[in-house]
Design an enzyme around this catalytic site. Structure first.
Site, mmCIF file in Angstrom:
data_model
loop_
_atom_site.group_PDB
_atom_site.id
_atom_site.type_symbol
_atom_site.label_atom_id
_atom_site.label_comp_id
_atom_site.label_asym_id
_atom_site.label_seq_id
_atom_site.Cartn_x
_atom_site.Cartn_y
_atom_site.Cartn_z
ATOM 1 N N ASN A 42 15.252 -29.110 37.253
ATOM 2 C CA ASN A 42 16.045 -29.498 36.089
ATOM 3 C C ASN A 42 17.527 -29.518 36.458
ATOM 4 O O ASN A 42 18.006 -28.701 37.262
ATOM 5 C CB ASN A 42 15.758 -28.610 34.878
ATOM 6 C CG ASN A 42 15.890 -27.124 35.144
ATOM 7 O OD1 ASN A 42 15.643 -26.660 36.251
ATOM 8 N ND2 ASN A 42 16.276 -26.390 34.127
ATOM 9 N N ILE A 43 18.235 -30.482 35.873
ATOM 10 C CA ILE A 43 19.659 -30.677 36.157
ATOM 11 C C ILE A 43 20.372 -30.753 34.808
ATOM 12 O O ILE A 43 20.217 -31.741 34.076
ATOM 13 C CB ILE A 43 19.895 -31.963 36.978
ATOM 14 C CG1 ILE A 43 19.062 -31.923 38.267
ATOM 15 C CG2 ILE A 43 21.381 -32.126 37.292
ATOM 16 C CD1 ILE A 43 19.030 -33.230 39.048
ATOM 17 N N GLU A 44 21.101 -29.671 34.481
ATOM 18 C CA GLU A 44 21.732 -29.592 33.164
ATOM 19 C C GLU A 44 23.143 -30.178 33.187
ATOM 20 O O GLU A 44 23.669 -30.547 34.234
ATOM 21 C CB GLU A 44 21.725 -28.121 32.705
ATOM 22 C CG GLU A 44 20.304 -27.622 32.558
ATOM 23 C CD GLU A 44 20.202 -26.234 31.949
ATOM 24 O OE1 GLU A 44 21.214 -25.509 31.886
ATOM 25 O OE2 GLU A 44 19.074 -25.879 31.529
ATOM 26 N N CYS A 53 14.896 -32.934 32.860
ATOM 27 C CA CYS A 53 13.876 -31.962 33.259
ATOM 28 C C CYS A 53 13.439 -32.169 34.713
ATOM 29 O O CYS A 53 13.572 -33.268 35.272
ATOM 30 C CB CYS A 53 12.641 -32.103 32.379
ATOM 31 S SG CYS A 53 12.869 -31.672 30.666
ATOM 32 N N GLU A 55 10.432 -32.426 35.841
ATOM 33 C CA GLU A 55 9.339 -33.406 35.954
ATOM 34 C C GLU A 55 9.887 -34.825 36.065
ATOM 35 O O GLU A 55 9.463 -35.616 36.900
ATOM 36 C CB GLU A 55 8.427 -33.318 34.727
ATOM 37 C CG GLU A 55 7.722 -31.980 34.561
ATOM 38 C CD GLU A 55 8.503 -30.986 33.717
ATOM 39 O OE1 GLU A 55 9.743 -30.946 33.801
ATOM 40 O OE2 GLU A 55 7.851 -30.235 32.969
ATOM 41 N N CYS A 90 7.705 -30.917 28.571
ATOM 42 C CA CYS A 90 8.170 -31.337 27.242
ATOM 43 C C CYS A 90 7.580 -32.707 26.897
ATOM 44 O O CYS A 90 7.026 -33.416 27.747
ATOM 45 C CB CYS A 90 9.695 -31.372 27.195
ATOM 46 S SG CYS A 90 10.416 -32.875 27.885
ATOM 47 N N CYS A 93 8.861 -35.793 28.893
ATOM 48 C CA CYS A 93 8.281 -35.901 30.240
ATOM 49 C C CYS A 93 6.825 -36.375 30.168
ATOM 50 O O CYS A 93 6.383 -37.156 31.012
ATOM 51 C CB CYS A 93 8.378 -34.568 30.967
ATOM 52 S SG CYS A 93 10.074 -34.155 31.441
#
Ligand code: THU
Length: 135
Positions: A42-44, A53, A55, A90, A93
């Site tokens: 995940n890359i916020e 996310c 995935e 989620c 995804c």
């Protein structure tokens, strides 16, 4: 590539998670039908909305590399300072999986020591797909 090895690759990918806002780190490993593996984390983002996310990071890396045929995805996540654990994908995804994968696509959830395999059909029943657009 065994299921266990795919899970271990997801665990390794999780180490790369960029999650300063949630401190919830997720890793994913996507196996193509030809046997290649694409990983993601995940890359916020400070603006929150652009966050992606693990995935989808894995799927988009694979599709950008020219892949279209997928066999299985392993996912694990959890608080960044704790071991990865059962983390169901989620809804967004799951919709991306439904775009590229058949109902029998396998999704491995848990941790390398203990995980369960689900089919995409189980996690995303009655999904909206391209076939609906032409009916
Ligand atoms: N996240 C994923 O990467 N995959 C999931 O299946 C659930 C949530 C990420 C998004 C966000 O960076 C953090 O976990 C907390 O929601």
């Amino acid at each position: 590539m065994t299921d266990r090895e795919l899970m271990e690759k997801a665990q390794k990918a999780r180490e790369k998670a960029y999650c300063p806002y949630s401190s919830f780190a997720v890793g994913a490993a996507l196996l193509t039908k030809s046997g290649r593996v694409y990983t993601g984390c995940n890359i916020e983002n400070a603006a929150f909305g652009p966050t992606v996310c693990a995935e989808r990071t894995a799927f988009f890396a694979a599709v950008a590399a020219g892949e279209r045929e997928f066999a299985a995805l392993a996912v694990l996540g959890g608080p960044a300072d704790a071991p990865g654990r059962f983390t169901p994908p989620c809804g967004v995804c799951r919709q991306v999986m439904a775009e590229f994968c058949s109902p029998g696509f396998r999704i491995l959830l848990g941790c390398p020591e203990s995980f369960r395999s689900y089919s995409l059909e189980e996690l995303m029943p009655l999904s909206f797909g391209a076939d609906r657009l032409s009916e």
